[in-house]
Scaffold this motif. Structure first.
Motif, PDB file in Angstrom:
ATOM      1  N   VAL A  35      -1.057  -3.822  -3.604  1.00 34.92           N
ATOM      2  CA  VAL A  35      -2.350  -4.503  -3.682  1.00 34.92           C
ATOM      3  C   VAL A  35      -3.420  -3.484  -4.040  1.00 34.92           C
ATOM      4  O   VAL A  35      -3.790  -2.633  -3.240  1.00 34.92           O
ATOM      5  N   GLY A  36      -3.906  -3.556  -5.282  1.00 39.52           N
ATOM      6  CA  GLY A  36      -4.917  -2.628  -5.762  1.00 39.52           C
ATOM      7  C   GLY A  36      -4.351  -1.708  -6.814  1.00 39.52           C
ATOM      8  O   GLY A  36      -3.320  -1.062  -6.600  1.00 39.52           O
ATOM      9  N   ALA A  37      -5.023  -1.626  -7.959  1.00 41.80           N
ATOM     10  CA  ALA A  37      -4.496  -0.864  -9.093  1.00 41.80           C
ATOM     11  C   ALA A  37      -5.377   0.318  -9.460  1.00 41.80           C
ATOM     12  O   ALA A  37      -5.643   0.586 -10.617  1.00 41.80           O
ATOM     13  N   LYS A  53      12.951  -0.119  -7.933  1.00 39.06           N
ATOM     14  CA  LYS A  53      12.474  -1.333  -7.275  1.00 39.06           C
ATOM     15  C   LYS A  53      11.656  -2.192  -8.243  1.00 39.06           C
ATOM     16  O   LYS A  53      10.947  -1.688  -9.103  1.00 39.06           O
ATOM     17  N   LYS A  54      11.799  -3.497  -8.074  1.00 43.04           N
ATOM     18  CA  LYS A  54      10.958  -4.439  -8.798  1.00 43.04           C
ATOM     19  C   LYS A  54       9.570  -4.436  -8.154  1.00 43.04           C
ATOM     20  O   LYS A  54       9.451  -4.603  -6.940  1.00 43.04           O
ATOM     21  N   VAL A  55       8.543  -4.244  -8.956  1.00 37.66           N
ATOM     22  CA  VAL A  55       7.194  -4.060  -8.416  1.00 37.66           C
ATOM     23  C   VAL A  55       6.231  -5.052  -9.046  1.00 37.66           C
ATOM     24  O   VAL A  55       6.203  -5.221 -10.271  1.00 37.66           O
ATOM     25  N   VAL A  56       5.437  -5.699  -8.203  1.00 36.46           N
ATOM     26  CA  VAL A  56       4.301  -6.507  -8.649  1.00 36.46           C
ATOM     27  C   VAL A  56       3.031  -5.799  -8.188  1.00 36.46           C
ATOM     28  O   VAL A  56       2.874  -5.482  -7.004  1.00 36.46           O
ATOM     29  N   LEU A  57       2.130  -5.536  -9.124  1.00 37.97           N
ATOM     30  CA  LEU A  57       0.875  -4.842  -8.865  1.00 37.97           C
ATOM     31  C   LEU A  57      -0.284  -5.811  -9.046  1.00 37.97           C
ATOM     32  O   LEU A  57      -0.471  -6.371 -10.129  1.00 37.97           O
ATOM     33  N   LEU A  58      -1.067  -6.013  -7.980  1.00 41.18           N
ATOM     34  CA  LEU A  58      -2.189  -6.953  -8.002  1.00 41.18           C
ATOM     35  C   LEU A  58      -3.523  -6.205  -8.054  1.00 41.18           C
ATOM     36  O   LEU A  58      -3.691  -5.175  -7.385  1.00 41.18           O
ATOM     37  N   GLU A  59      -4.456  -6.724  -8.821  1.00 42.34           N
ATOM     38  CA  GLU A  59      -5.798  -6.142  -8.898  1.00 42.34           C
ATOM     39  C   GLU A  59      -6.821  -7.264  -9.008  1.00 42.34           C
ATOM     40  O   GLU A  59      -6.701  -8.138  -9.856  1.00 42.34           O
ATOM     41  N   LYS A  60      -7.837  -7.233  -8.140  1.00 41.20           N
ATOM     42  CA  LYS A  60      -8.804  -8.336  -8.154  1.00 41.20           C
ATOM     43  C   LYS A  60      -9.816  -8.221  -9.293  1.00 41.20           C
ATOM     44  O   LYS A  60     -10.359  -9.222  -9.739  1.00 41.20           O
ATOM     45  N   MET A 176      -0.894  -7.816 -12.513  1.00 46.91           N
ATOM     46  CA  MET A 176      -1.677  -9.046 -12.548  1.00 46.91           C
ATOM     47  C   MET A 176      -3.118  -8.722 -12.188  1.00 46.91           C
ATOM     48  O   MET A 176      -3.432  -8.455 -11.029  1.00 46.91           O
ATOM     49  N   VAL A 177      -4.001  -8.699 -13.201  1.00 49.51           N
ATOM     50  CA  VAL A 177      -5.412  -8.429 -12.945  1.00 49.51           C
ATOM     51  C   VAL A 177      -6.148  -9.743 -12.682  1.00 49.51           C
ATOM     52  O   VAL A 177      -5.605 -10.828 -12.888  1.00 49.51           O
ATOM     53  N   VAL A 195      -0.062 -13.674  -0.327  1.00 52.01           N
ATOM     54  CA  VAL A 195      -0.585 -14.808  -1.082  1.00 52.01           C
ATOM     55  C   VAL A 195      -1.706 -14.266  -1.964  1.00 52.01           C
ATOM     56  O   VAL A 195      -2.544 -13.481  -1.508  1.00 52.01           O
ATOM     57  N   ALA A 196      -1.705 -14.646  -3.221  1.00 52.26           N
ATOM     58  CA  ALA A 196      -2.735 -14.189  -4.159  1.00 52.26           C
ATOM     59  C   ALA A 196      -3.293 -15.371  -4.918  1.00 52.26           C
ATOM     60  O   ALA A 196      -2.651 -16.426  -5.024  1.00 52.26           O
ATOM     61  N   LYS A 197      -4.478 -15.188  -5.454  1.00 49.88           N
ATOM     62  CA  LYS A 197      -5.123 -16.269  -6.189  1.00 49.88           C
ATOM     63  C   LYS A 197      -5.841 -15.681  -7.389  1.00 49.88           C
ATOM     64  O   LYS A 197      -6.606 -14.727  -7.259  1.00 49.88           O
TER      65      LYS A 197
END
Length: 505
Positions: A35-37, A53-60, A176-177, A195-197
């Motif tokens: 969480v945070g890029a 590892k499979k990685v999902v990177l979230l950035e608001k 995912m930005v 949970v992300a939106k």
């Protein structure tokens, strides 16, 4: 490691993002969510992916980088770059000095690990094509500042971000930005996802084996600055507002995490009508040869404290109404324009920069009757314009000029190199205020970078890195070791990912 269905789903995320919105209430399965890029999150994502590892990177935000885009160099000691320069500082010396100067108000174990591993961390970054050089920022600081010299034509923090983003893309990290995490998912006391939106209102349930919080700290939320940091947000302002509101800290405390002590990466500066950030006139506020006075017209510190920008911010904030004035004259202007400045603003306005546009900046500020800058023909007139007692200011200037003549400062022991009298044809006052690049802290972690609960026990599956982590610095940011926050962000992101991957075996 993953079923074909999960691989297909993850691939669809990569292919579709940016060209079409996901369906509402999408479910994604992965190994690691970051969480945070910024530099902490990107370092975590790259390291996690390198470990398979499979990685999902979230950035608001709609872009990656965070505060790190505006940083310049990372702390390291005993690095290969230090070796080639024959820099004398050792890891043991750095660690001992840091602990003592922070009055032991820090985590000794994480700081020891960071200092010991800082050089290797620079080598890891360099293995991704990022070039470095070591610079000494001011006479008060050691040779720890590893400036990002170049990455494909981009330098400083933006170069590191570009390099890490390229590495993440090559390794298949799903980024995912404009998609902030809103809540942590727990099961039987363990964090198992987020949970992300996104900006279009689509919601994502992202199931994972571990979550690393790297969303930065809370400095762009004035209420948290006041309540968590115990600072007046009107007198202690964020200078790089990029929507950092403590999201990771809030999510973690919702599930029982302990909220830890906070600090700030403070700095001095100025503001007012007609004064632009990092302009020539702004740069004068950082100079050690000015005379500083408070609203009573009295000196309050050794002005060469400006060489230690975080300490300078404290000194200014401690004054009534949290401001002061830098007093200088036409001789100062001539010096800055011809000889160049003595104290740089990082590498953005380096030491020795000749302020060729200073006269124009002064004219621009005076033309709009700036509330942050004043000019006068006498000290008494200047005192009236900045609303300080004329008698006090005249006495202060006279005493200071005597100090300059004697080349000895009995009150504050200012370095005589910076003792320059105030006796030019015209006199100037530039308002001094306190700012901060970022808040620092919020969550308590252990040596493995696991987030701890209110009973000081690790929350399984939850890690934190970078500026969300408490107890890495004391109340005042240690700018005597340049690049501490930037260096720790990258280092802790990597090592949080290493430890998280180890628990997945």
């Amino acid at each position: 490691m993953s079923s074909p269905a999960i691989k297909l789903l993850t691939a669809s995320v990569v292919l579709c993002f940016g060209c079409a919105s996901f369906a509402a209430n999408q479910t994604i399965n992965t190994d690691l969510v970051v969480v945070g890029a910024g530099s902490a999150g990107l370092s975590a994502a790259v390291q996690g992916a390198e470990l398979g590892k499979k990685v999902v990177l979230l950035e608001k935000n709609p872009y990656v980088g965070g505060n790190s885009q505006h940083a310049e160099g990372l702390f390291a000691v005993d690095s290969e770059w230090n070796r080639l320069r024959s820099d004398p500082l050792t890891r043991q010396q750095a660690y001992e000095a840091f602990i003592k100067k922070q009055n032991h108000l820090v985590d000794p174990y994480k700081n020891k690990d960071f200092v010991e591993g800082s050089g290797e961390n620079i080598s890891w970054l360099a293995s991704h094509g990022i070039e470095f050089e070591v610079r000494r920022e001011t006479p008060d600081k050691d040779n720890t500042w590893h400036i990002i010299k170049n990455y494909k034509g981009t330098n400083h923090g933006a170069g590191l971000i570009k390099g890490m983003k390229d590495a993440a893309d090559k390794l298949g990290v799903t980024t995912m930005v404009s998609t902030p995490a809103t809540d942590l998912i727990t099961k039987d006391g363990k964090v198992v996802g987020v949970v992300a939106k996104d900006a279009k209102g689509n919601t994502y349930t992202i199931n994972s084996k571990a979550v690393i919080l790297a969303s930065g700290s809370f400095g762009d939320d004035p209420q948290k600055v006041k309540e968590w940091g115990h600072r007046d947000p009107e007198g202690w302002k964020s200078s790089v507002p990029i929507n950092k509101t403590g999201d990771g800290i809030v999510m973690a405390t919702k599930i029982g995490a302990e909220r830890g002590p906070v600090s700030f990466i403070g700095h001095l500066g100025t503001e007012g009508k007609g004064i632009k950030f990092l302009s020539n006139l702004y740069a004068v506020s950082w100079q050690p040869f000015n005379l500083w006075v408070n609203s009573d017209g009295q000196r309050f510190t050794d002005e060469s404290t400006s060489n230690a920008f975080s300490e300078a911010a404290n000194g200014i904030y401690a004054q009534h109404d949290h401001y002061g004035w830098a007093i200088f004259d036409t001789n100062t202007i001539d010096y800055c324009m011809t000889k160049g400045i003595d104290s740089g603003i990082g590498v953005l306005v380096p030491v020795g920069t000749q302020l060729k546009n200073l006269q124009q900046d002064i004219k621009d500020a005076l033309a709009v009757d700036s509330d942050g800058f004043k000019e006068a023909d006498s000290i008494a007139e200047l005192a009236k314009k900045i609303n300080v007692p004329a008698k006090n200011l005249e006495a202060t200037v006279a005493e200071y000029n005597k100090t300059c003549e004697l080349q000895h400062d009995p009150m504050f022991l200012k370095d005589r190199r910076y003792l320059k009298p105030i006796n030019g044809k015209k006199y100037y006052a530039l308002k001094l205020k306190s700012y901060f690049f970022s808040a620092y802290g919020g969550l308590v972690t252990n040596r493995q970078h696991q987030v701890l609960d209110t009973h000081h026990k690790p929350i399984p599956g939850l890690y934190a890195a970078g500026l969300e982590v408490s107890n890495m610095v004391g109340p005042t940011y240690p700018d005597f070791f340049s690049g501490h926050a930037f260096g720790f962000a990258s280092y802790s992101g990597r090592h949080a990912a290493i430890n998280a991957a180890e628990t997945m075996k």
